[in-house]
Write a protein that holds these residues in place. Structure first.
Motif, PDB file in Angstrom:
ATOM      1  N   PRO A  35       0.821  -1.221   0.000  1.00  0.00           N
ATOM      2  CA  PRO A  35       0.000   0.000   0.000  1.00  0.00           C
ATOM      3  C   PRO A  35       0.851   1.265   0.000  1.00  0.00           C
ATOM      4  O   PRO A  35       1.797   1.400   0.785  1.00  0.00           O
ATOM      5  N   ALA A 209       3.409  -1.998  15.127  1.00  0.00           N
ATOM      6  CA  ALA A 209       2.071  -1.546  15.510  1.00  0.00           C
ATOM      7  C   ALA A 209       2.024  -1.121  16.969  1.00  0.00           C
ATOM      8  O   ALA A 209       1.320  -0.173  17.332  1.00  0.00           O
ATOM      9  N   THR A 214      -1.115   5.420  15.585  1.00  0.00           N
ATOM     10  CA  THR A 214      -2.371   5.136  14.889  1.00  0.00           C
ATOM     11  C   THR A 214      -2.448   3.637  14.600  1.00  0.00           C
ATOM     12  O   THR A 214      -1.421   2.957  14.491  1.00  0.00           O
ATOM     13  N   ALA A 215      -3.652   3.127  14.449  1.00  0.00           N
ATOM     14  CA  ALA A 215      -3.838   1.713  14.139  1.00  0.00           C
ATOM     15  C   ALA A 215      -3.366   1.428  12.721  1.00  0.00           C
ATOM     16  O   ALA A 215      -3.642   2.203  11.789  1.00  0.00           O
ATOM     17  N   LEU A 216      -2.643   0.340  12.546  1.00  0.00           N
ATOM     18  CA  LEU A 216      -2.154  -0.048  11.227  1.00  0.00           C
ATOM     19  C   LEU A 216      -3.142  -0.998  10.560  1.00  0.00           C
ATOM     20  O   LEU A 216      -3.656  -1.919  11.197  1.00  0.00           O
ATOM     21  N   SER A 217      -3.379  -0.777   9.278  1.00  0.00           N
ATOM     22  CA  SER A 217      -4.291  -1.643   8.539  1.00  0.00           C
ATOM     23  C   SER A 217      -3.653  -3.012   8.330  1.00  0.00           C
ATOM     24  O   SER A 217      -2.422  -3.157   8.402  1.00  0.00           O
ATOM     25  N   PRO A 218      -4.449  -4.033   8.030  1.00  0.00           N
ATOM     26  CA  PRO A 218      -3.872  -5.351   7.725  1.00  0.00           C
ATOM     27  C   PRO A 218      -2.875  -5.309   6.573  1.00  0.00           C
ATOM     28  O   PRO A 218      -1.865  -6.016   6.609  1.00  0.00           O
ATOM     29  N   ALA A 219      -3.125  -4.475   5.569  1.00  0.00           N
ATOM     30  CA  ALA A 219      -2.208  -4.381   4.434  1.00  0.00           C
ATOM     31  C   ALA A 219      -0.865  -3.792   4.848  1.00  0.00           C
ATOM     32  O   ALA A 219       0.189  -4.235   4.389  1.00  0.00           O
ATOM     33  N   VAL A 220      -0.892  -2.792   5.725  1.00  0.00           N
ATOM     34  CA  VAL A 220       0.357  -2.194   6.204  1.00  0.00           C
ATOM     35  C   VAL A 220       1.094  -3.172   7.109  1.00  0.00           C
ATOM     36  O   VAL A 220       2.327  -3.301   7.032  1.00  0.00           O
TER      37      VAL A 220
END
Length: 305
Positions: A35, A209, A214-220
C-alpha cells in the motif's frame, strides 16, 4: 503482542543443511502490491570477504538536481517502507529522497546468523552505500538505529553532508550528563535487549504496531512483515538490540564517543524532531542540542501525538 511473549531462543544445534548458504534473499513476490509504495527497487552490490557480494536495496525518488539529497535511514525492525509518506512529500516538493534498507532488512540481503552482524559492519555498509552512489550535499534523516549508523557515516566523511535531522534516535556513549544521559539505558531498554536476546523470532509487524500512534491496517501490517518469510530471515532484526552499547565495555561505545567528538565540530544545521511519546530516546534530544554547535538556534520541534 508484548515483549514477554516473544518465542524463546532455541537450543537446537544448527544442522549442516542450514549452513549451506550464509546469505538469504527475500523473494520478490513478497513485495508486490504494497500500500502506498509504488517505488521501483534499486540495488547496489557490496563485496565482502566473508559473505561475498551482498545486494543492498534502496529507493531513489524525486528530482536529481543541485538541491540537497535527503537520505532517510530506518530503524529496528523496520525498512524503507516506513518512509513511504515522507518520500511522496519530498518528491512533491521537488526534492530527491533516498531510502536504503540496511543489510538484513527490507529488500536487502539477509545474513543467516546473528553473529554475522556488528555495529561497525552496519556503518561500513552505509559508508559504502554513500560512496557507491557518489552522494554529496546530503541531508541526513536518522530514525532509531538510522541515527547512530548515519551519524557514524557522517563522522567519517562530514564534507558529504549539509544538514542533519535526528528523529527519535540516540548515540549512546555511556557518559554522565551533560555529555550523556543519567541512568541510561534504563529498565525499558534493558528489558528490550534482554527479551530479544532470549528469542529466536520477532513478531515484526506487531512490534511496529505496538509503537505506532495510529492503528495499522492489515495491508500495512503485511508490508512490515514482507521482508521476512520466516524466522530464518530475521537474524539482523534479532541482532540489532544486542548491538546497542549499553555499557562502556561493549563494541561501539568508544566509537560513539569519537563520533560525538566529530559532532562537536559540526556547525551546519542539526535539527531534532522527536515525538512526545518515546521515553527510550526522548532524553537524547537535549544532548544533541547541547553538544552540537549546529543545533544552536535551529527550529527544533516536538511531534505531538
Amino acid at each position: 503482542m508484548g515483549l514477554k511473549s516473544l518465542p524463546k531462543k532455541s537450543s537446537k544445534p544448527t544442522t549442516p543443511a542450514e549452513l549451506s548458504a550464509s546469505v538469504l534473499r527475500t523473494p520478490d513476490h513478497r513485495f508486490t502490491k504494497l500500500p502506498d509504495f509504488p517505488y521501483p527497487p534499486k540495488y547496489i552490490h557490496i563485496d565482502g570477504e566473508q559473505h561475498g557480494s551482498l545486494r543492498m536495496h534502496y529507493i531513489d525518488h524525486g528530482a536529481s538536481s543541485s538541491r540537497p539529497s535527503v537520505l532517510l535511514l530506518h530503524g529496528e525492525p523496520s525498512w524503507s517502507f516506513a518512509w513511504r509518506t515522507v518520500l511522496a512529500c519530498l518528491s512533491a516538493a521537488g526534492i530527491r529522497a533516498i531510502a536504503p534498507d540496511h543489510i538484513g532488512f527490507g529488500r536487502s540481503d539477509k545474513l543467516r546468523h546473528r553473529e554475522d552482524y556488528s555495529y561497525a559492519q552496519f556503518v561500513n555498509w552505509m559508508t559504502e552505500f554513500i560512496n557507491q552512489l557518489e552522494l554529496s550535499n546530503i541531508v541526513l534523516v536518522g530514525q532509531d538505529w538510522g541515527g547512530p549508523i548515519g551519524l557514524s557515516a557522517l563522522a567519517r566523511q562530514p564534507e558529504k553532508f549539509s544538514a542533519v535531522i535526528a528523529a527519535n534516535t540516540l548515540l549512546p556513549n555511556n557518559q554522565p550528563p551533560p555529555a550523556g544521559i543519567a541512568d541510561w539505558p534504563g529498565d525499558l531498554v534493558k528489558q528490550w535487549v534482554d527479551t530479544v536476546a532470549a528469542a529466536d523470532d520477532l513478531p515484526v509487524a506487531d512490534i511496529v504496531a505496538g509503537v505506532s500512534s495510529t492503528a495499522l491496517s492489515p495491508a500495512v501490517m503485511k508490508a512490515y512483515d514482507a521482508p521476512f518469510p520466516d524466522a530464518s530471515y530475521k537474524a539482523g532484526a534479532l541482532a540489532f538490540p544486542e548491538l546497542i552499547p549499553i555499557d562502556e565495555s561493549m563494541p561501539g561505545s568508544d566509537e560513539n564517543r569519537a563520533v560525538w567528538q566529530a559532532l562537536e565540530q559540526w556547525r551546519k544545521p542539526f535539527v531534532t524532531a522527536f515525538s512526545d511519546q518515546d521515553p527510550s530516546t526522548a532524553p537524547w534530544a537535549e544532548v544533541f542540542r547541547h553538544r552540537i554547535p549546529g543545533a544552536r538556534n535551529e527550529l527544533h520541534t516536538t511531534i505531538d501525538g
